[in-house]
Design a protein around this motif. Structure first.
Motif, mmCIF file in Angstrom:
data_model
loop_
_atom_site.group_PDB
_atom_site.id
_atom_site.type_symbol
_atom_site.label_atom_id
_atom_site.label_comp_id
_atom_site.label_asym_id
_atom_site.label_seq_id
_atom_site.Cartn_x
_atom_site.Cartn_y
_atom_site.Cartn_z
ATOM 1 N N LEU A 1 0.823 -1.213 0.000
ATOM 2 C CA LEU A 1 0.000 0.000 0.000
ATOM 3 C C LEU A 1 0.854 1.258 0.000
ATOM 4 C CD1 LEU A 1 -2.785 -1.050 2.539
ATOM 5 C CD2 LEU A 1 -2.968 -0.949 0.057
ATOM 6 N N THR A 2 1.926 1.268 0.789
ATOM 7 C CA THR A 2 2.770 2.465 0.827
ATOM 8 C C THR A 2 3.515 2.657 -0.493
ATOM 9 O OG1 THR A 2 4.623 1.269 1.848
ATOM 10 C CG2 THR A 2 3.044 2.327 3.332
ATOM 11 N N GLN A 3 3.826 1.572 -1.175
ATOM 12 C CA GLN A 3 4.474 1.692 -2.485
ATOM 13 C C GLN A 3 3.528 2.334 -3.492
ATOM 14 O OE1 GLN A 3 7.618 1.196 -3.284
ATOM 15 N NE2 GLN A 3 7.213 1.853 -5.390
ATOM 16 N N ILE A 4 2.253 1.964 -3.426
ATOM 17 C CA ILE A 4 1.253 2.608 -4.291
ATOM 18 C C ILE A 4 1.195 4.096 -3.983
ATOM 19 C CG2 ILE A 4 -1.225 2.756 -4.808
ATOM 20 C CD1 ILE A 4 -1.346 -0.282 -4.239
ATOM 21 N N ALA A 5 1.233 4.426 -2.695
ATOM 22 C CA ALA A 5 1.221 5.835 -2.298
ATOM 23 C C ALA A 5 2.439 6.566 -2.853
ATOM 24 C CB ALA A 5 1.181 5.935 -0.777
ATOM 25 N N ARG A 6 3.600 5.965 -2.709
ATOM 26 C CA ARG A 6 4.832 6.604 -3.187
ATOM 27 C C ARG A 6 4.793 6.830 -4.699
ATOM 28 N NH1 ARG A 6 5.123 7.965 0.993
ATOM 29 N NH2 ARG A 6 6.426 7.345 2.742
ATOM 30 N N GLU A 7 4.312 5.853 -5.426
ATOM 31 C CA GLU A 7 4.252 5.962 -6.883
ATOM 32 C C GLU A 7 3.354 7.114 -7.327
ATOM 33 O OE1 GLU A 7 2.885 2.114 -7.976
ATOM 34 O OE2 GLU A 7 4.849 1.151 -7.719
ATOM 35 N N ASN A 8 2.443 7.511 -6.423
ATOM 36 C CA ASN A 8 1.509 8.587 -6.758
ATOM 37 C C ASN A 8 1.756 9.864 -5.961
ATOM 38 O OD1 ASN A 8 -0.808 7.378 -8.623
ATOM 39 N ND2 ASN A 8 -0.231 5.782 -7.152
ATOM 40 N N GLY A 9 2.882 9.909 -5.264
ATOM 41 C CA GLY A 9 3.243 11.112 -4.532
ATOM 42 C C GLY A 9 2.371 11.405 -3.331
ATOM 43 N N LEU A 10 1.854 10.348 -2.686
ATOM 44 C CA LEU A 10 0.935 10.522 -1.554
ATOM 45 C C LEU A 10 1.633 10.260 -0.225
ATOM 46 C CD1 LEU A 10 -2.171 8.558 -2.917
ATOM 47 C CD2 LEU A 10 -1.379 10.864 -3.507
ATOM 48 N N GLY A 11 1.208 10.975 0.811
ATOM 49 C CA GLY A 11 1.684 10.719 2.157
ATOM 50 C C GLY A 11 0.976 9.511 2.749
ATOM 51 N N VAL A 12 1.574 8.929 3.788
ATOM 52 C CA VAL A 12 1.016 7.730 4.420
ATOM 53 C C VAL A 12 0.864 7.938 5.919
ATOM 54 C CG1 VAL A 12 1.297 5.270 4.844
ATOM 55 C CG2 VAL A 12 2.057 6.239 2.667
ATOM 56 N N HIS A 13 -0.359 7.760 6.387
ATOM 57 C CA HIS A 13 -0.678 7.844 7.811
ATOM 58 C C HIS A 13 -1.118 6.473 8.307
ATOM 59 C CE1 HIS A 13 -4.086 8.270 10.821
ATOM 60 N NE2 HIS A 13 -3.061 8.751 11.510
ATOM 61 N N MET A 14 -0.705 6.123 9.520
ATOM 62 C CA MET A 14 -1.170 4.893 10.150
ATOM 63 C C MET A 14 -1.946 5.239 11.409
ATOM 64 S SD MET A 14 0.969 1.571 11.629
ATOM 65 C CE MET A 14 1.236 0.815 10.010
ATOM 66 N N ASP A 15 -3.192 4.778 11.478
ATOM 67 C CA ASP A 15 -4.003 4.906 12.680
ATOM 68 C C ASP A 15 -3.647 3.740 13.598
ATOM 69 O OD1 ASP A 15 -5.899 4.921 14.678
ATOM 70 O OD2 ASP A 15 -7.641 4.991 13.353
ATOM 71 N N GLY A 16 -2.885 4.033 14.646
ATOM 72 C CA GLY A 16 -2.418 2.996 15.552
ATOM 73 C C GLY A 16 -3.088 3.049 16.908
ATOM 74 N N ALA A 17 -4.406 3.196 16.935
ATOM 75 C CA ALA A 17 -5.110 3.172 18.211
ATOM 76 C C ALA A 17 -4.824 1.883 18.965
ATOM 77 C CB ALA A 17 -6.621 3.344 17.994
ATOM 78 N N ARG A 18 -4.699 0.774 18.214
ATOM 79 C CA ARG A 18 -4.327 -0.527 18.792
ATOM 80 C C ARG A 18 -2.988 -0.974 18.204
ATOM 81 N NH1 ARG A 18 -10.115 -0.977 18.128
ATOM 82 N NH2 ARG A 18 -11.102 -1.082 20.188
ATOM 83 N N PHE A 19 -2.069 -0.042 18.131
ATOM 84 C CA PHE A 19 -0.752 -0.283 17.545
ATOM 85 C C PHE A 19 -0.030 -1.436 18.238
ATOM 86 C CE2 PHE A 19 3.827 0.667 17.219
ATOM 87 C CZ PHE A 19 3.967 0.831 15.850
ATOM 88 N N ALA A 20 -0.043 -1.431 19.566
ATOM 89 C CA ALA A 20 0.689 -2.463 20.315
ATOM 90 C C ALA A 20 0.118 -3.848 20.062
ATOM 91 C CB ALA A 20 0.663 -2.147 21.806
ATOM 92 N N ASN A 21 -1.203 -3.945 19.963
ATOM 93 C CA ASN A 21 -1.830 -5.252 19.713
ATOM 94 C C ASN A 21 -1.408 -5.812 18.370
ATOM 95 O OD1 ASN A 21 -4.069 -3.406 21.260
ATOM 96 N ND2 ASN A 21 -3.967 -5.480 22.097
ATOM 97 N N ALA A 22 -1.342 -4.946 17.361
ATOM 98 C CA ALA A 22 -0.905 -5.396 16.041
ATOM 99 C C ALA A 22 0.568 -5.774 16.058
ATOM 100 C CB ALA A 22 -1.159 -4.302 15.012
ATOM 101 N N LEU A 23 1.368 -4.978 16.750
ATOM 102 C CA LEU A 23 2.807 -5.188 16.780
ATOM 103 C C LEU A 23 3.174 -6.554 17.359
ATOM 104 C CD1 LEU A 23 5.404 -3.489 16.100
ATOM 105 C CD2 LEU A 23 5.496 -2.987 18.551
ATOM 106 N N VAL A 24 2.579 -6.883 18.514
ATOM 107 C CA VAL A 24 2.936 -8.154 19.147
ATOM 108 C C VAL A 24 2.364 -9.340 18.373
ATOM 109 C CG1 VAL A 24 3.195 -7.116 21.423
ATOM 110 C CG2 VAL A 24 0.974 -8.076 20.782
ATOM 111 N N ALA A 25 1.220 -9.132 17.710
ATOM 112 C CA ALA A 25 0.651 -10.218 16.900
ATOM 113 C C ALA A 25 1.564 -10.558 15.733
ATOM 114 C CB ALA A 25 -0.738 -9.835 16.404
ATOM 115 N N LEU A 26 2.207 -9.543 15.162
ATOM 116 C CA LEU A 26 3.123 -9.766 14.040
ATOM 117 C C LEU A 26 4.515 -10.168 14.498
ATOM 118 C CD1 LEU A 26 2.370 -6.802 11.574
ATOM 119 C CD2 LEU A 26 1.697 -9.192 11.342
ATOM 120 N N ASP A 27 4.805 -9.974 15.788
ATOM 121 C CA ASP A 27 6.155 -10.205 16.311
ATOM 122 C C ASP A 27 7.162 -9.386 15.514
ATOM 123 O OD1 ASP A 27 8.081 -11.238 18.017
ATOM 124 O OD2 ASP A 27 8.431 -13.017 16.798
ATOM 125 N N ALA A 28 6.817 -8.126 15.270
ATOM 126 C CA ALA A 28 7.665 -7.209 14.521
ATOM 127 C C ALA A 28 8.180 -6.124 15.460
ATOM 128 C CB ALA A 28 6.878 -6.584 13.370
#
Length: 350
Positions: A156-183
């Motif tokens: 998705l961010t590559q599509i944004a870059r190809e079109n000169g768009l900024g990228v925002h992430m809504d991380g209201a549950r950022f920590a939950n996603a992070l530990v689920a991915l183990d990233a």
């Protein structure tokens, strides 16, 4: 049996203790105290790069002002059709950014890359009458409890870059996603092309702690003015920093998210084995969606269970019968295994 929202949970004792300690004495205001500076440095350590951090009161403010920082006149922002910025923020992102939110389709809360491309094409940079493509906003974890894996974020961010768009992430549950991915935080954000993050702490054990994080401080030059104009500049900002000091110390924030995710996994396992309920779809974070008979939902509520009936997505409509309902169950750092087991038992008894 409180599963209505992780916003219903209180604050973790270590966070409350840190707030109490900070209540005494004096400190310079408006983000200039030693504690404030130390937390800014802590964010840079966590994200493995120099970042600029701005506190705000709510997730809606974080999303709205982050998008305002990316805005251009006549701009449009692309987000999933069921994203919080579209469905639940009463037009605040549009109001503060001056842009329009444009829906992108996709199953289970995630934007489909082909659909995103198709929407971007509708808003070329010289489309003065219709608006121009400006940015994308992706929710991690999504409103349906699913998670973009690292490759999906990068697509998705590559599509944004190809079109000169900024990228925002809504991380209201950022920590939950992070530990689920183990990233790592870096792997899930700027290393995948994210420009600005709404970093949520309130849903995960804080009293009230939300932050806007810029991965290129040069792009944050206007944010001080944007935040002040939106009445989001805290005078006693050290009380936000105090929460985040405890939250980030010894990876408490990750431990709390792991617990919430674990309790959601326990719920999913129980629902998968139930004779009276079934999982609506598989989720990976601390949100669980189930289809149950209407009379069972009413009985569970009468026995003290708290949850929300949820709008049925279009792609699920035909599988939910007239005498059934879709419910959302959200676990938190404060959810216990006993609560989960009692709720599952209530469903079986009905």
């Amino acid at each position: 049996m409180f599963f209505a929202s992780d916003n219903w949970a209180g604050a973790h004792p270590l966070i409350s203790e840190c707030l109490t300690k900070e209540a005494a004495g004096f400190a310079s205001a408006y983000g200039t105290s030693d504690l404030d500076r130390s937390i800014e440095a802590r964010f840079s350590d966590i994200f493995e790069t120099d970042v600029a951090v701005f506190y705000v009161a709510t997730g809606t403010a974080a999303n709205s002002l982050a998008l305002a920082s990316l805005a251009r006149s006549g701009g449009v922002t692309f987000a999933h059709s069921e994203a919080h910025v579209i469905e639940d923020e009463l037009g605040a992102p549009d109001f503060f950014s001056g842009m329009r939110m444009v829906e992108v389709s996709g199953s289970l809360g995630k934007m489909n890359p082909a659909s995103l491309k198709a929407q971007i094409i509708r808003f070329p940079q010289d489309a003065i009458h219709h608006g121009r493509a400006n940015s994308i906003s992706l929710t991690q974890a999504t409103e349906q409890g699913t998670i973009y894996d690292l490759s999906e974020i990068e697509t998705l961010t590559q599509i944004a870059r190809e079109n000169g768009l900024g990228v925002h992430m809504d991380g209201a549950r950022f920590a939950n996603a992070l530990v689920a991915l183990d990233a790592t935080p870096a792997e899930m954000t700027w290393k995948r092309g994210v420009d600005v993050l709404s970093f949520g702490g309130t849903k995960n054990g804080c009293w009230c702690a939300e932050a806007i994080v810029f991965f290129d401080p040069a792009k944050a030059r206007e944010m001080s003015f944007i935040r002040k104009r939106a009445a989001q500049l805290f005078s006693k900002s050290r009380f936000i920093s105090a929460q985040l000091a405890a939250y980030l110390d010894n990876d408490l924030w990750l431990d709390l998210a792991r617990h919430a995710n674990s309790m959601a996994g326990r719920l999913r396992d129980g629902l998968a084995a139930s004779n009276t309920a079934r999982l609506a779809w598989d989720s990976q974070s601390n949100e669980v969606f189930a289809v149950i008979p209407r009379h069972t939902a009413k009985s569970a509520e009468n026995k003290g269970a708290k949850f929300y009936e949820w709008p049925i997505p279009k792609d699920l409509g035909e599988t939910v019968h007239e005498d059934e309902t879709l419910i959302r169950l959200v676990t938190s750092f404060a959810t216990t295994s006993d609560e989960v087991d009692r709720f599952l038992q209530v469903l079986q008894q009905d």
